[in-house]
Every structure is written in C-alpha cells, then in structure tokens.
Design an enzyme around this catalytic site. Structure first.
Site, PDB file in Angstrom:
ATOM      1  N   GLU A 486      48.504   7.846 109.305  1.00 41.87           N
ATOM      2  CA  GLU A 486      48.688   6.561 110.010  1.00 41.87           C
ATOM      3  C   GLU A 486      50.085   5.970 109.907  1.00 41.87           C
ATOM      4  OE1 GLU A 486      45.437   3.770 109.351  1.00 41.87           O
ATOM      5  OE2 GLU A 486      44.003   5.405 109.126  1.00 41.87           O
ATOM      6  N   HIS A 696      42.992  -1.382  95.588  1.00 40.51           N
ATOM      7  CA  HIS A 696      43.724  -2.646  95.488  1.00 40.51           C
ATOM      8  C   HIS A 696      44.489  -2.735  94.182  1.00 40.51           C
ATOM      9  CE1 HIS A 696      40.307  -3.353  98.219  1.00 40.51           C
ATOM     10  NE2 HIS A 696      41.224  -3.975  98.917  1.00 40.51           N
TER      11      HIS A 696
HETATM   12  N1  GLN Z   1      41.806   3.839 108.314  1.00 39.24           N
HETATM   13  C1  GLN Z   1      42.298   2.604 107.780  1.00 39.24           C
HETATM   14  C2  GLN Z   1      43.230   2.872 106.605  1.00 39.24           C
HETATM   15  O1  GLN Z   1      43.006   3.835 105.928  1.00 39.24           O
HETATM   16  C3  GLN Z   1      41.164   1.742 107.295  1.00 39.24           C
HETATM   17  C4  GLN Z   1      41.664   0.448 106.742  1.00 39.24           C
HETATM   18  C5  GLN Z   1      40.582  -0.539 106.452  1.00 39.24           C
HETATM   19  O2  GLN Z   1      39.428  -0.182 106.350  1.00 39.24           O
HETATM   20  N2  GLN Z   1      40.915  -1.776 106.273  1.00 39.24           N
HETATM   21  O3  GLN Z   1      44.156   2.123 106.340  1.00 39.24           O
END
Ligand code: GLN
Ligand code: ZN
Length: 756
Positions: A486, A696
C-alpha cells in the site's frame, strides 16, 4: 423574534494552529505560555467568527478533549495521575496521552473511545468505588472572564452530569449510578458559581437523552435535575445526535428553563413540544445540521419555522443541531473547489450565517433577505437537478442489479475446497493486513508526484521499487500470503475517493478526531462511478514478483461511506449501493488479472451502527448487502478476505457471518482473544485470523505469546480454519519493529504446525 446561538465551535483553528502548537509543546519546543497564547488566539478568533450570534458558547474550547476537561473540573482524576510533581497542564496531558512532553516517564493514558456515533474520540472517565469529586472551575471561569472582558454575553457550556456518567466506565465493576448523588452535589456548586459570575444561561449537554435509556437512568435524570432545580443560571437542557423519541414525554417534565433538540432531520413531535412547553421556557431548534457539510434549504426551513416563531417569539432559539466541532471551520478557504459543488456546501462559519439569515427572515420578513434566499434556492435546485448528483448511467446500472449478484456460486464448504486446491497453503497460514511502513521516501515520492516533480513513469517506478522491496522482505520472512504494501496510498479512504467519481476533497476541511489528530473526510456529493481500474496495476506487478498468492487490497463500500461526509439528499443505503457497485467492478477486474485473493477492508462497519438499537437491523441489512454485492461477483476459487479493526463482535456476530467472506481478519490481541467469547454460542462458519499482536505499540511480541494466543483461539475455532496475522496494517510502524515482530509470528506458526 427568534434568537440565534451556537452549541460549540471547532477548537483546533481554521489552519490547525492548535494542533501544531500542541505538538510543538509536547516535543518540548514551545513553552506552556506559547501554547496558551495560541489557544487564546483561537478562542478570540472563534468569538469574532461567532459575533453575529445573539448568544455565544463559552467553555466549549478545549486543549485536548471536553470530556477530559469535565473530569478535571470535577476533580475526578484517577489515582495514577495524582502527585508525581506534574503541574496542572502536564497532568492533563498525561491523562490524555500518557505523557506530557517527550522524555517523561510514561503512564497508562486514559482510554479513548468514540463520542456517540461521530468520528470524534474522547477520554473515558474512569469510575471506581473510591471515586470522589471536588470542584475546580478555574479553566471554565477563566474562559468566562475572557469572554466578559471581550464584551460578550457568555452562555456557559457544560457536559451534563448524567451524560458524563453515561460516557464513563466503572473500571472496577462498580455501578456508575452509585456516584449520582455526589456528582449532583458538585454540579450544584458549579451552577451556583456560574450564577455568581453573572452568567445568564448555561447550556447543559445531555446527548445521552437521544439513546435507549434503561428505566434506572431515566429515574436518575429525574432525580438529578430535580436536585439542580433553581440553583444556577437559566438552564438549556441540550440534546443532540438524534430525536428524543420515546424519551421526549418525560424529558419535557424535567425542571429546566429550556430545551435544545436536534431538528436536523425535521422537528419530530413539534405539536407535543409546543403544547407542553411552559410559557417561561425556551425551545431551541437545531435546524442546521451540525455534523454534515451541506447548505440548508433555508426556504423550506422558513416554511416550518414561521408558525413556530409566531407562537414562541423570543422563546424560539435557532442553532446548529449539535456542536460544530464535527465540521471544518470555513468554506471560504476552499478556492480550488468546483463552483457548483461549492454552492452546495456550508462549513461552520457558513452554518452560522444560515442561522442569522433565518432569524432575519423571521424578524423582518423573507423579502428583507430576498437575495440571499434566492441564491440559496438556486443552490438547492442545482444540487437537485445536477447530473453529478443524478448520473443516468449510474442509475441505470443500479437498476440492473438482481439478488443473485449478492450470492457466491457455491456455499463456503465448496469454495473452501476449491480454494485449498488452488492455494495449497500450510496449516495456520501467515499473512499481514495490507500496509507496510510508510517511510519518508514513500511520502516524498507521493508528494513530488502530486506537485508535478515526478511524472507518471517516474512515480510508477518509485512505487514499483517499494513494492519489490516489500515483497522481498515478506519472502525472506517466510510469510505464506503476501501483500503489495500500500505504498501508493496515504489513506485507505482518500485513495479510492480520489479515483472514484462522486467524491471531492477539500484543502483545509480538517475535523478534530482526537487531541491534536485531525482528519479531512472526503465529501461524497454525487453519484459514484469508477472511471477506470484503481488498484490492478499495483496488484498485478506485485503478483508478478512472487509464486505465493498476493492479496489484492480494497477498501469496502461501508467504510468508504462511514468515513466521508455523505450526501444527505438520498438514503445512505442508496449511496452505499453505488459505491459497492464500483468496488465490485474492481474486484472483478482484479480476478480477471489473476489476482486470486482479494481483501476488502470494512474497518468502519461497526462504527456505522445507529445509536438506537431498533435501527440496527435496517443498517446491518443494507451494509452487509453492500459488502456482499461488492465481494461476491467472482468464481468460487477466488478467495475473498475482509478485515475489521475492532473486536466487539458479540452483538453482531451473525451479521458478520452473513458477510460470507472466506477469511476474516480482526483485531483481538489487546483483548487477549476475549472476542472469542462470541464464538462460544455462535459457530462462525468461515476462516478467521484473530490478530496476534498489537500494531499500535512499538513492542515486539515474543513467539511464545503468539503461540499461546493461537492455542487459545484453537479452543473455540477449528484449527484448520485459523489464520495467523497482526491486528491491523503496519503503516505507522518502522521496519525495525515490523521485521522482528513478523519473524516471531512466522516462527509461532511453524511451532503450531509442528505441534499439530
Ligand atoms: N489494509 C489496511 C492497512 O493495512 C487496513 C487498515 C485498517 O484496517 N484501518 O493499512
Ligand atoms: Zn484494522
């Protein structure tokens, strides 16, 4: 002669001044005085922007969160924050975020959770059997003095005692309502003090009154407000986030000097209210939607308001439905927006203009403000008639949908078999949720591309380099199902919004999410359509680099909807259906490009649950239908994944099952797999990856803890249906945290297989 007022104004500043000042204070760069100066300047600016109103809110400003401010004002500070030599300001930040400035010894911050069904997060008051209150009005009184000094008649704003209790949590299992009497006693002192300060009106926020309230809470309201009767300034009992419905009949009996009701969706039960309103009581109507960005239809509002104004005169007040905290500050900063769309919008400042205009029309007659009313009428008409809001080709496509579009060809058991043949995965397959660290390089490349410093080819190359790197790391780690990482996305909603017709983006449309954190939600104004494939080139490139399956990665329709400002001229369900259709096309394009696993994230599905339980089934029905429409247009041997960022599932587990995704990954590690309790009585039919570590936190989970969590999971879910993955995406982490964590996760899966 209706009066105008406001319930609360955004406090982060039109240019996010407060955010930057806070962060610089936390870094240890700015002094407390510098921070307070910025805060005072924001308040002064807010007073200027609200000057046309008859009454301004005072006390709605907050350095971090208004619920936390209330806790501090009530002297309700958990023991772990007391002492330690921190001054008031730093203790406040420790409660909010676990440390005041960088370098402090950290302490567990207060829990944060969503403020009703908004995207704002507050710090949860922690009640225990030992909780005591002692009033400290310093901060509120300073704001009142400041307003008085500026020549402004302050309407003090406080969070009401019952809603304060309601949004809190009894952390030791004690009963929140046990604190009612003590709490009412401090509120009585507070109100008396406000009266002594010469405050005429106090706005007491009780949003909990729009919820399903158990009878004990109803009685608590009655008892509490009886006890506060007559102690303070004149009181406006303020409710928002929905109509009062069944609560209205007894709320109207509470001994207060006026009521504010949310009338953004029409004035429910107006006749009852008018019949029962005492002749000294005020009725404040929240006719302007305080949490969305659309211009009101002022002429239609006047049709409704004129008779009420005739009946109530000065006792009719006009306001936004709720605090304007939930919308951006000023639309006039948006010079790049298309003029037609611009004319349909109203941010905080424009919403106050609408109120002023309504009041003038009521006072002097519509002809007195004929021109602005005409402009408004034209905007409303153009929004209704525009092909952006009514795109015939989208409408036609929607008409073609038949029920079988929501249906996979075969039931899960059959699909699972075909997929097992295709993918030949080991037991306990390992994967990640999609994103990998967003490094400086990645951000720089995206920024340069936007600025025109990189052309298409250069940008594609830069992203392909990132994808290749991400895949090589995953190969090295030995993960079974890979992702492209991503890198091309700054945000999982914005990325898709920018590629779909029907979404627009503001430049400065920031809204506070929590503390200094702001979001800039897309504006979903029109019919949604996908002009071209959105993710296929990246997915195909990633898959070309591996023999292992690489998941295509999409954001689901419900999440795209719930994290945007959504058009209010048609039901949300219809808008969601349009998005679902666009995502379905993308799913089909991915499958056609030989991407055989496709993940559709529904991070925000649960957030969209209505506040009233009786509205849940309708929401879940259309939301799940939208997901199924998006996901289910592919052959049995395509594996559909979904991901959700929370673990409170028990109450909607059968709806989650109805989504019929082949694999679901969910957040569970922080709750030690408590989620699995939901599986005690309900047999989740498909495969599931309960997150095994908390992304987190910078901490690296050890192998054994992962093995243990998975063993726990295996007591509830058949091991052959279990996947091993982190709680969520890894974009906020660094590579130095991610690599060892995933190495341990892969090792844990290996041990589990050996033991099996
Ligand atoms: N595919 C997204 C990521 O990995 C999912 C993020 C989310 O669920 N907030 O960042
Ligand atoms: Zn997530």
């Amino acid at each position: 002669m209706a009066r105008t007022h406001n319930l609360g104004f955004p406090r982060i500043g039109a240019r996010r001044q407060l955010k930057f000042a806070l962060e610089s204070y936390w870094r240890g760069q700015d002094s407390a005085e510098q921070l307070q100066q910025v805060a005072a300047a924001v308040r002064a600016e807010n007073r200027r922007l609200q000057a046309p109103l008859d009454l301004q809110p005072v006390g709605d400003f907050s350095l971090y969160d208004h619920v936390l401010d209330t806790s501090v004002m009530l002297g309700h500070v958990p023991q772990r924050f007391v002492g330690n030599g921190f001054n008031q300001l730093d203790r406040y930040f420790r409660m909010a975020r676990g440390r005041a400035v960088e370098g402090d010894a950290p302490v567990a911050a207060g829990e944060m959770t969503k403020w009703f069904n908004t995207n704002y997060h507050y710090i949860v008051p922690e009640f225990t059997a030992e909780t005591r209150f002692s009033l400290n009005t310093w901060s509120l009184c300073a704001q009142i003095d400041e307003a008085h000094a500026a020549g402004i008649k302050a309407k003090a704003v406080i969070l009401g005692p019952l809603s304060y209790l309601w949004v809190g949590k009894a952390v030791d299992g004690s009963e929140r309502l046990d604190h009612l009497d003590a709490l009412i006693a401090v509120y009585a002192q507070l109100l008396a003090e406000l009266r002594r300060k010469g405050v005429d009106w106090v706005q007491i926020d009780e949003p909990a009154l729009t919820l399903d309230l158990p009878p004990t809470w109803r009685q608590a309201y009655q008892r509490g407000y009886e006890a506060l009767h007559g102690v303070g300034p004149r009181s406006l009992l303020t409710t928002y986030f929905g109509p009062l419905d069944d609560n209205l009949k007894w709320v109207l009996d509470l001994p207060v000097d006026g009521f504010h009701i949310d009338a953004s969706d029409g004035i429910a039960q107006l006749d009852t209210i008018l019949a029962r309103l005492h002749e000294t009581q005020v009725l404040s109507l929240g006719v302007v939607d305080g949490r969305n960005v659309w211009a009101s239809d002022l002429n239609a509002l006047l049709d409704v308001l004129e008779p009420v104004d005739a009946a109530l005169g000065e006792r009719l007040w006009l306001a936004p439905s709720c605090s304007l905290l939930h919308v951006p500050v000023d639309l006039s900063a948006e010079r790049a927006l298309d003029p037609e769309l611009f004319s349909w919008l109203a941010f905080a400042v424009q919403k106050l203009d609408e109120l002023t205009l309504l009041a003038q029309a009521l006072k002097h007659g519509r002809e007195h403000v004929a021109e602005p009313l005409l402009i408004n009428r034209r905007a409303i008409q153009s929004r209704r008639d525009s092909t952006r809001t009514h795109n015939p080709s989208v409408r036609e496509q929607i008409g073609h949908i038949t029920p079988d579009w929501q249906q996979r060809r075969s039931p899960y058991a059959v699909r699972a078999q075909r997929q097992a043949q295709r993918f030949a995965l080991p037991a306990f397959p390992t994967t990640t949720i999609g994103s990998f660290p967003q490094t400086q390089d990645i951000r720089a490349a995206r920024r340069d591309y936007r600025a025109g410093a990189l052309d298409d080819a250069q940008y594609r190359q830069a992203m392909q380099r990132e994808i290749a790197h991400c895949l090589s790391v995953q190969h090295e780690l030995g993960l079974d199902v890979l992702v492209h990482g991503e890198a091309e996305r700054n945000d999982m909603v914005e990325y898709f919004g920018e590629l779909l017709d029907g979404f627009a983006f503001s430049r400065q449309g920031w809204v506070q999410s929590y503390g200094s954190r702001c979001v800039k939600p897309p504006i979903l104004y029109g019919d949604v359509q996908r002009p071209a494939a959105m993710t296929v080139q990246w997915a195909r490139y990633a898959q070309s680099l591996s023999d292992k399956p690489v998941k295509g990665m999409l954001t689901g329709p419900v999440t795209l909807l719930n994290w945007s400002f959504v058009r209010d001229d048609q039901p949300r369900s219809e808008t969601c259906l349009q998005i679902a259709l666009a995502i379905r096309e993308e799913v089909q394009d991915l499958a056609a490009a030989s991407i055989h696993m496709i993940q559709i994230d529904e991070a925000a599905l649960r957030e969209g649950l209505p506040l009233r339980q009786r509205d849940w089934p309708a929401y879940l029905d259309w939301a799940i239908a939208a997901f199924r429409l998006a996901a289910n247009g592919v052959d049995d041997d395509i594996q559909i994944h979904t991901h959700m960022c929370y673990s409170e599932f028990n109450d909607i587990i059968d709806d989650i099952a109805r989504m019929d995704a082949d694999v679901i990954t969910i957040e569970t590690s922080r709750s030690h797999m408590q989620l699995l309790d939901a599986f005690q009585d309900f047999e989740y039919p498909n495969a599931i990856g309960p997150g095994v570590y908390d992304i987190h936190s910078p901490n690296v989970p050890d192998t054994q803890s992962i093995v243990e969590l998975m063993r726990k999971a295996a007591t509830r879910i058949p091991p052959e249906r279990l996947w091993v993955n982190p709680d969520c995406g890894l974009k906020t982490r660094s590579w130095s945290e991610v690599k060892p964590a995933l190495a341990n996760m892969v090792e844990a899966a290996r041990r589990l297989r050996q033991a099996a």
